[in-house]
Design a protein around this motif. Sequence first.
Motif, PDB file in Angstrom:
ATOM      1  N   ALA A  95     -22.722  27.322 -38.152  1.00 60.00           N
ATOM      2  CA  ALA A  95     -21.640  27.122 -39.117  1.00 60.00           C
ATOM      3  C   ALA A  95     -20.328  26.787 -38.411  1.00 60.00           C
ATOM      4  CB  ALA A  95     -21.475  28.364 -39.994  1.00 60.00           C
ATOM      5  N   THR A  96     -20.106  27.399 -37.261  1.00 62.06           N
ATOM      6  CA  THR A  96     -18.912  27.087 -36.467  1.00 62.06           C
ATOM      7  C   THR A  96     -18.931  25.629 -36.037  1.00 62.06           C
ATOM      8  OG1 THR A  96     -18.710  29.362 -35.654  1.00 62.06           O
ATOM      9  CG2 THR A  96     -17.643  27.637 -34.352  1.00 62.06           C
ATOM     10  N   GLU A  97     -20.085  25.172 -35.540  1.00 57.35           N
ATOM     11  CA  GLU A  97     -20.203  23.775 -35.115  1.00 57.35           C
ATOM     12  C   GLU A  97     -20.056  22.819 -36.302  1.00 57.35           C
ATOM     13  OE1 GLU A  97     -23.980  23.781 -33.181  1.00 57.35           O
ATOM     14  OE2 GLU A  97     -23.205  24.664 -31.326  1.00 57.35           O
ATOM     15  N   THR A  98     -20.605  23.231 -37.443  1.00 59.53           N
ATOM     16  CA  THR A  98     -20.467  22.411 -38.655  1.00 59.53           C
ATOM     17  C   THR A  98     -18.999  22.274 -39.045  1.00 59.53           C
ATOM     18  OG1 THR A  98     -22.651  23.054 -39.481  1.00 59.53           O
ATOM     19  CG2 THR A  98     -21.056  22.270 -41.111  1.00 59.53           C
ATOM     20  N   ALA A  99     -18.266  23.384 -38.970  1.00 59.19           N
ATOM     21  CA  ALA A  99     -16.841  23.358 -39.303  1.00 59.19           C
ATOM     22  C   ALA A  99     -16.060  22.469 -38.332  1.00 59.19           C
ATOM     23  CB  ALA A  99     -16.281  24.776 -39.290  1.00 59.19           C
ATOM     24  N   LEU A 100     -16.407  22.545 -37.055  1.00 59.66           N
ATOM     25  CA  LEU A 100     -15.704  21.753 -36.042  1.00 59.66           C
ATOM     26  C   LEU A 100     -15.951  20.254 -36.234  1.00 59.66           C
ATOM     27  CD1 LEU A 100     -16.375  23.961 -32.885  1.00 59.66           C
ATOM     28  CD2 LEU A 100     -14.125  23.429 -33.843  1.00 59.66           C
ATOM     29  N   ASN A 101     -17.113  19.908 -36.767  1.00 59.15           N
ATOM     30  CA  ASN A 101     -17.488  18.502 -36.908  1.00 59.15           C
ATOM     31  C   ASN A 101     -17.466  18.044 -38.366  1.00 59.15           C
ATOM     32  OD1 ASN A 101     -18.196  18.014 -34.059  1.00 59.15           O
ATOM     33  ND2 ASN A 101     -19.836  19.470 -34.434  1.00 59.15           N
ATOM     34  N   THR A 105      -7.865  38.807 -32.686  1.00 56.95           N
ATOM     35  CA  THR A 105      -8.943  39.080 -31.736  1.00 56.95           C
ATOM     36  C   THR A 105      -9.357  37.840 -30.957  1.00 56.95           C
ATOM     37  OG1 THR A 105     -10.782  38.630 -33.275  1.00 56.95           O
ATOM     38  CG2 THR A 105      -9.854  40.865 -33.283  1.00 56.95           C
ATOM     39  N   GLY A 106      -8.646  36.747 -31.158  1.00 55.04           N
ATOM     40  CA  GLY A 106      -8.903  35.540 -30.380  1.00 55.04           C
ATOM     41  C   GLY A 106      -9.896  34.585 -30.983  1.00 55.04           C
ATOM     42  N   ALA A 107     -10.455  34.911 -32.146  1.00 53.38           N
ATOM     43  CA  ALA A 107     -11.400  33.999 -32.804  1.00 53.38           C
ATOM     44  C   ALA A 107     -10.636  32.858 -33.449  1.00 53.38           C
ATOM     45  CB  ALA A 107     -12.230  34.740 -33.842  1.00 53.38           C
ATOM     46  N   SER A 108     -11.204  31.667 -33.396  1.00 50.05           N
ATOM     47  CA  SER A 108     -10.579  30.513 -34.031  1.00 50.05           C
ATOM     48  C   SER A 108     -10.885  30.510 -35.526  1.00 50.05           C
ATOM     49  CB  SER A 108     -11.120  29.217 -33.405  1.00 50.05           C
ATOM     50  OG  SER A 108     -12.501  29.056 -33.735  1.00 50.05           O
ATOM     51  N   PHE A 109     -10.241  29.607 -36.249  1.00 50.35           N
ATOM     52  CA  PHE A 109     -10.527  29.451 -37.675  1.00 50.35           C
ATOM     53  C   PHE A 109     -12.002  29.145 -37.900  1.00 50.35           C
ATOM     54  CE2 PHE A 109     -11.113  26.029 -40.885  1.00 50.35           C
ATOM     55  CZ  PHE A 109     -11.016  26.806 -42.031  1.00 50.35           C
ATOM     56  N   GLU A 110     -12.546  28.209 -37.114  1.00 49.12           N
ATOM     57  CA  GLU A 110     -13.936  27.809 -37.281  1.00 49.12           C
ATOM     58  C   GLU A 110     -14.891  28.946 -36.936  1.00 49.12           C
ATOM     59  OE1 GLU A 110     -11.347  24.313 -36.378  1.00 49.12           O
ATOM     60  OE2 GLU A 110     -11.724  26.225 -35.374  1.00 49.12           O
ATOM     61  N   GLU A 111     -14.591  29.692 -35.892  1.00 48.22           N
ATOM     62  CA  GLU A 111     -15.443  30.820 -35.498  1.00 48.22           C
ATOM     63  C   GLU A 111     -15.408  31.926 -36.544  1.00 48.22           C
ATOM     64  OE1 GLU A 111     -14.946  30.170 -30.654  1.00 48.22           O
ATOM     65  OE2 GLU A 111     -13.655  31.569 -31.733  1.00 48.22           O
ATOM     66  N   SER A 112     -14.250  32.170 -37.101  1.00 50.57           N
ATOM     67  CA  SER A 112     -14.122  33.170 -38.162  1.00 50.57           C
ATOM     68  C   SER A 112     -14.926  32.760 -39.385  1.00 50.57           C
ATOM     69  CB  SER A 112     -12.650  33.349 -38.544  1.00 50.57           C
ATOM     70  OG  SER A 112     -11.881  33.748 -37.429  1.00 50.57           O
ATOM     71  N   SER A 132     -13.023  30.922 -49.710  1.00 48.72           N
ATOM     72  CA  SER A 132     -11.590  30.930 -49.990  1.00 48.72           C
ATOM     73  C   SER A 132     -11.108  32.282 -50.495  1.00 48.72           C
ATOM     74  CB  SER A 132     -11.239  29.836 -51.013  1.00 48.72           C
ATOM     75  OG  SER A 132     -11.896  30.059 -52.247  1.00 48.72           O
ATOM     76  N   ASN A 133     -11.973  33.002 -51.220  1.00 53.22           N
ATOM     77  CA  ASN A 133     -11.567  34.307 -51.738  1.00 53.22           C
ATOM     78  C   ASN A 133     -11.600  35.400 -50.694  1.00 53.22           C
ATOM     79  OD1 ASN A 133     -11.201  33.293 -54.334  1.00 53.22           O
ATOM     80  ND2 ASN A 133     -13.299  33.758 -54.960  1.00 53.22           N
ATOM     81  N   SER A 134     -12.287  35.161 -49.579  1.00 53.63           N
ATOM     82  CA  SER A 134     -12.509  36.232 -48.612  1.00 53.63           C
ATOM     83  C   SER A 134     -11.936  35.953 -47.227  1.00 53.63           C
ATOM     84  CB  SER A 134     -14.021  36.508 -48.482  1.00 53.63           C
ATOM     85  OG  SER A 134     -14.570  36.852 -49.726  1.00 53.63           O
ATOM     86  N   LEU A 135     -11.868  34.698 -46.838  1.00 51.61           N
ATOM     87  CA  LEU A 135     -11.408  34.388 -45.481  1.00 51.61           C
ATOM     88  C   LEU A 135      -9.967  34.833 -45.261  1.00 51.61           C
ATOM     89  CD1 LEU A 135     -12.366  33.127 -42.859  1.00 51.61           C
ATOM     90  CD2 LEU A 135     -11.572  30.916 -43.678  1.00 51.61           C
ATOM     91  N   GLY A 136      -9.149  34.717 -46.309  1.00 55.30           N
ATOM     92  CA  GLY A 136      -7.764  35.142 -46.175  1.00 55.30           C
ATOM     93  C   GLY A 136      -7.599  36.624 -45.895  1.00 55.30           C
ATOM     94  N   ASN A 137      -8.582  37.431 -46.328  1.00 56.13           N
ATOM     95  CA  ASN A 137      -8.500  38.872 -46.108  1.00 56.13           C
ATOM     96  C   ASN A 137      -8.651  39.248 -44.641  1.00 56.13           C
ATOM     97  OD1 ASN A 137      -8.405  39.125 -48.918  1.00 56.13           O
ATOM     98  ND2 ASN A 137     -10.611  39.451 -49.096  1.00 56.13           N
ATOM     99  N   MET A 138      -9.283  38.369 -43.858  1.00 53.16           N
ATOM    100  CA  MET A 138      -9.623  38.696 -42.484  1.00 53.16           C
ATOM    101  C   MET A 138      -8.976  37.797 -41.448  1.00 53.16           C
ATOM    102  SD  MET A 138     -13.487  37.086 -42.528  1.00 53.16           S
ATOM    103  CE  MET A 138     -13.535  36.234 -40.947  1.00 53.16           C
ATOM    104  N   SER A 139      -8.340  36.710 -41.884  1.00 55.77           N
ATOM    105  CA  SER A 139      -7.868  35.693 -40.945  1.00 55.77           C
ATOM    106  C   SER A 139      -6.873  36.230 -39.930  1.00 55.77           C
ATOM    107  CB  SER A 139      -7.275  34.503 -41.702  1.00 55.77           C
ATOM    108  OG  SER A 139      -6.289  34.907 -42.617  1.00 55.77           O
ATOM    109  N   ALA A 140      -5.943  37.082 -40.361  1.00 57.23           N
ATOM    110  CA  ALA A 140      -4.935  37.590 -39.428  1.00 57.23           C
ATOM    111  C   ALA A 140      -5.574  38.441 -38.335  1.00 57.23           C
ATOM    112  CB  ALA A 140      -3.885  38.401 -40.181  1.00 57.23           C
ATOM    113  N   VAL A 141      -6.513  39.304 -38.720  1.00 56.31           N
ATOM    114  CA  VAL A 141      -7.179  40.158 -37.735  1.00 56.31           C
ATOM    115  C   VAL A 141      -8.061  39.328 -36.808  1.00 56.31           C
ATOM    116  CG1 VAL A 141      -8.877  42.007 -37.411  1.00 56.31           C
ATOM    117  CG2 VAL A 141      -7.109  42.216 -39.164  1.00 56.31           C
TER     118      VAL A 141
END
Length: 226
Positions: A201-207, A83-90, A70-79
């Motif tokens: 981790a991406t698959e874990t987030a998706l499920n 670049t086409g990455a989804s929330f889960e992939e990021s 939560s402290n770090s994902l917001g710093n990179m989410s817009a970029v």
Amino acid sequence: GFNDEDAAQLGQIASLYQNVADEAISASDSASFMIAQMTAFDIPADSAEHIVDAVNEVSNAFSVSSADISNSLGNMSAVMAQTGASFEESLGMLTAITEITRSANKASRGLVSVGSRLVQIVDDSSSTGKALKEIYEQLGIQLFDTEGQLRSSYDIFYDLSQIWDSLDTNTQNYIASVQAGTNQFQNFAALMQNFDHAVEATETALNSAGSAARENARYMESLEAK
């Protein structure tokens, strides 16, 4: 900017995240984190609980904390979204780097740099973009989709990770230095070394549906038992 119904729902989800987070977080910080992800990745209010589910389940399954995320994902989410990455992939890529470097904040800055350099491929005047285009084309990695648009950063880096171990050290170092720059070399190398966990981790987030609610139920039961 939300209507009354959405605002009430987001308030409930923010409280849910407060209950399941690994470390204490204020209601305002919880809401700000969710809104940042919703805005960057175009997640509607009625799907906002998925953000909490994904963060909770990934932090339970991998060597990262919900606070790291939560402290770090917001710093990179817009970029990352650009670049086409989804929330889960990021989330997956952030997790993979953090597990090795132990610094989610630096990992997020690294992904911002890596993503910003990757999109220079579409800039014909960029020397970095030209160098990256040459690298990926020589490796046989497709950069553009059938409509001529740059593929997502996650997909391109996944393809690179599949052949990473077959490359000699000099080639790996050259690719990492061009793709990430000198300051973010370590973070990109960590991503390549641990990309299998980015995928997991991406698959874990998706499920992850229902993860936060289940943990919150246990939390509430523990309070009632006191």
